[in-house]
Structures are given as C-alpha cells and as structure tokens.
Design a protein around this motif. Sequence first.
Motif, PDB file in Angstrom:
ATOM      1  N   LYS A   1     -82.234  69.946 -49.307  1.00 47.76           N
ATOM      2  CA  LYS A   1     -82.975  68.687 -49.195  1.00 47.76           C
ATOM      3  C   LYS A   1     -83.490  68.583 -47.766  1.00 47.76           C
ATOM      4  CE  LYS A   1     -80.042  66.476 -52.640  1.00 47.76           C
ATOM      5  NZ  LYS A   1     -79.027  65.415 -52.903  1.00 47.76           N
ATOM      6  N   ASN A   2     -84.586  69.260 -47.543  1.00 48.19           N
ATOM      7  CA  ASN A   2     -85.089  69.406 -46.181  1.00 48.19           C
ATOM      8  C   ASN A   2     -86.047  68.300 -45.817  1.00 48.19           C
ATOM      9  OD1 ASN A   2     -85.701  70.489 -43.723  1.00 48.19           O
ATOM     10  ND2 ASN A   2     -86.916  72.187 -44.504  1.00 48.19           N
ATOM     11  N   GLU A   3     -86.066  67.953 -44.547  1.00 46.57           N
ATOM     12  CA  GLU A   3     -87.087  67.049 -44.070  1.00 46.57           C
ATOM     13  C   GLU A   3     -88.368  67.844 -43.941  1.00 46.57           C
ATOM     14  OE1 GLU A   3     -86.062  65.673 -40.171  1.00 46.57           O
ATOM     15  OE2 GLU A   3     -85.997  67.690 -39.349  1.00 46.57           O
ATOM     16  N   SER A   4     -89.474  67.174 -43.711  1.00 45.66           N
ATOM     17  CA  SER A   4     -90.769  67.842 -43.656  1.00 45.66           C
ATOM     18  C   SER A   4     -90.802  68.832 -42.502  1.00 45.66           C
ATOM     19  CB  SER A   4     -91.887  66.825 -43.461  1.00 45.66           C
ATOM     20  OG  SER A   4     -91.931  65.936 -44.560  1.00 45.66           O
ATOM     21  N   GLY A   5     -91.225  70.044 -42.826  1.00 44.31           N
ATOM     22  CA  GLY A   5     -91.389  71.062 -41.793  1.00 44.31           C
ATOM     23  C   GLY A   5     -90.116  71.718 -41.379  1.00 44.31           C
TER      24      GLY A   5
ATOM     25  N   GLN B   1     -73.207  71.423 -37.937  1.00 43.76           N
ATOM     26  CA  GLN B   1     -73.323  70.010 -38.286  1.00 43.76           C
ATOM     27  C   GLN B   1     -74.786  69.610 -38.449  1.00 43.76           C
ATOM     28  OE1 GLN B   1     -70.998  68.432 -34.944  1.00 43.76           O
ATOM     29  NE2 GLN B   1     -69.499  67.639 -36.402  1.00 43.76           N
ATOM     30  N   VAL B   2     -75.625  70.042 -37.516  1.00 41.48           N
ATOM     31  CA  VAL B   2     -77.043  69.703 -37.563  1.00 41.48           C
ATOM     32  C   VAL B   2     -77.710  70.371 -38.764  1.00 41.48           C
ATOM     33  CG1 VAL B   2     -79.269  70.022 -36.408  1.00 41.48           C
ATOM     34  CG2 VAL B   2     -77.273  69.255 -35.094  1.00 41.48           C
ATOM     35  N   PHE B   3     -77.404  71.651 -38.972  1.00 42.56           N
ATOM     36  CA  PHE B   3     -78.024  72.394 -40.076  1.00 42.56           C
ATOM     37  C   PHE B   3     -77.703  71.746 -41.420  1.00 42.56           C
ATOM     38  CE2 PHE B   3     -78.459  75.613 -43.291  1.00 42.56           C
ATOM     39  CZ  PHE B   3     -79.569  76.340 -42.899  1.00 42.56           C
ATOM     40  N   LYS B   4     -76.425  71.447 -41.643  1.00 41.01           N
ATOM     41  CA  LYS B   4     -76.018  70.833 -42.914  1.00 41.01           C
ATOM     42  C   LYS B   4     -76.650  69.451 -43.083  1.00 41.01           C
ATOM     43  CE  LYS B   4     -71.608  73.067 -43.933  1.00 41.01           C
ATOM     44  NZ  LYS B   4     -70.167  72.852 -44.196  1.00 41.01           N
ATOM     45  N   ALA B   5     -76.679  68.690 -42.004  1.00 40.65           N
ATOM     46  CA  ALA B   5     -77.234  67.339 -42.082  1.00 40.65           C
ATOM     47  C   ALA B   5     -78.718  67.369 -42.464  1.00 40.65           C
ATOM     48  CB  ALA B   5     -77.043  66.612 -40.758  1.00 40.65           C
ATOM     49  N   ILE B   6     -79.454  68.329 -41.926  1.00 38.29           N
ATOM     50  CA  ILE B   6     -80.889  68.414 -42.200  1.00 38.29           C
ATOM     51  C   ILE B   6     -81.170  69.062 -43.541  1.00 38.29           C
ATOM     52  CG2 ILE B   6     -83.068  69.486 -41.486  1.00 38.29           C
ATOM     53  CD1 ILE B   6     -82.220  69.126 -38.594  1.00 38.29           C
ATOM     54  N   PHE B   7     -80.651  70.274 -43.742  1.00 40.55           N
ATOM     55  CA  PHE B   7     -81.063  71.063 -44.891  1.00 40.55           C
ATOM     56  C   PHE B   7     -80.252  70.809 -46.165  1.00 40.55           C
ATOM     57  CE2 PHE B   7     -82.624  73.589 -41.285  1.00 40.55           C
ATOM     58  CZ  PHE B   7     -83.954  73.682 -41.647  1.00 40.55           C
ATOM     59  N   ILE B   8     -79.055  70.275 -46.035  1.00 43.39           N
ATOM     60  CA  ILE B   8     -78.238  70.042 -47.222  1.00 43.39           C
ATOM     61  C   ILE B   8     -78.157  68.556 -47.551  1.00 43.39           C
ATOM     62  CG2 ILE B   8     -75.938  70.294 -48.237  1.00 43.39           C
ATOM     63  CD1 ILE B   8     -75.604  72.851 -46.645  1.00 43.39           C
TER      64      ILE B   8
END
Length: 204
Positions: free
Chosen positions: A199-203, A137-144
């Motif tokens: 669609k990643n956040e910075s860093g 859930q966290v991975f998809k929310a951040i990177f996708i």
Amino acid sequence: MSARNDIAFIEGFRNGDEIAIRELYDTHYRPLCYFNQKIVRHMQEAEDISTEIFLKLLRKKNDFDSLQEIKSFLFTASKNACIDFLRKEKQQQKSSNNQISFIADFDENLIEQELLTAKVLQAIYAEIESLPKQCKQVFKAIFIEGKSTAAIAEEMGLSPQTVLNQKAKALQIIRSAVSQKDVFVSLLFIELMLSAFFKNESGL
C-alpha cells in the motif's frame, strides 16, 4: 541468516520467544496469504488459512530443528489446506447443484508456480526484516501500512526529509540484496514496488 544464528533463532522459537515468533510471522504471513489467495481465490479464506497454519506451527514448535524445516512446513501445510478447501467447495457445489464460477480443478503446475513466487516473496520479506531498525520502520510504514511521509515523520519524531532518506536507503539495500540472488527475484521485487501489493504512497 548464518547457521549459528539459525540455531539460536530456532532455540528461541522453540522456547516461545516473542521476538522470534514475530519475525517468523512478519517474514511469512503475507507471502502465505498471497499463495493461498492465488489458489482459493478468496482473500478472507486465504488469510484464515494462513492464520491457522501459523497456529499449527506454534503447536508443533518443538518438532522443528531448522528454519528450512519451518519454511517447508508452512508452505506444504498451506498448499494442503488450500486443496482441502477447494475439494470441500466442489463437493458443496455438487450437493447444491449450484454453479460456482471460481472453483475449478486445481492445476498442480499452477500451484507450483505460485509456490515459487510466494517463496520469492518470503525472501524479499526476509530482507525487509534484516534492514536497520529505522529503515525497516520507515519502509514498513510506507509500503506495507500505506502511511504518508508526513504521518511517519510525526509518529517517529523525524523530519520529512529524514523519512525520505530512510526510505531511499531501505530501497537501495533491498534492491542490492535481491539483485545478488537472481533475475526472477529482482524482477518480482521491482514489480511489487510498482504494484498495489504494497500500500504505497504516490511515487517511489
């Protein structure tokens, strides 16, 4: 996925199980869009083709006896649909006598190269789907989905540090999994993590 799990998955898919269908979609849709866009050069058309291929898959769901057959169908049908699109566009160009710069004779070698990359992407997405629930859930929310740590923490009722910990755990698990496949898969995963594909956040 083990052979036993593969059989259970196919049975669920053929019976219209929503979880199996969603897993197939989550694992294959983006790699197919990537592959189709590389050939037709139009993201909207690439997405339309990917969607139509999945609809065809659902209509033919009783024809498949293994996950490998499904994968083969998805990529082969996508390739054929993209080639058909290019042929129609070239015919329209000839009919209207207009020059359309992005249309060129399709290169089979290039298509095969992009097909290989798309299959590697599929393998990476399969690893994402295999993550523990919270990690996924966290991975998809951040990177996708491109959400911030703060937004995810609020939505999931977690502390920002827990979100960061789950993010790091997810990356570690996927990196470890892809590193056991081959160098190409590992390099592509690193490239994707550093690019705008997700669609990643910075860093990281």
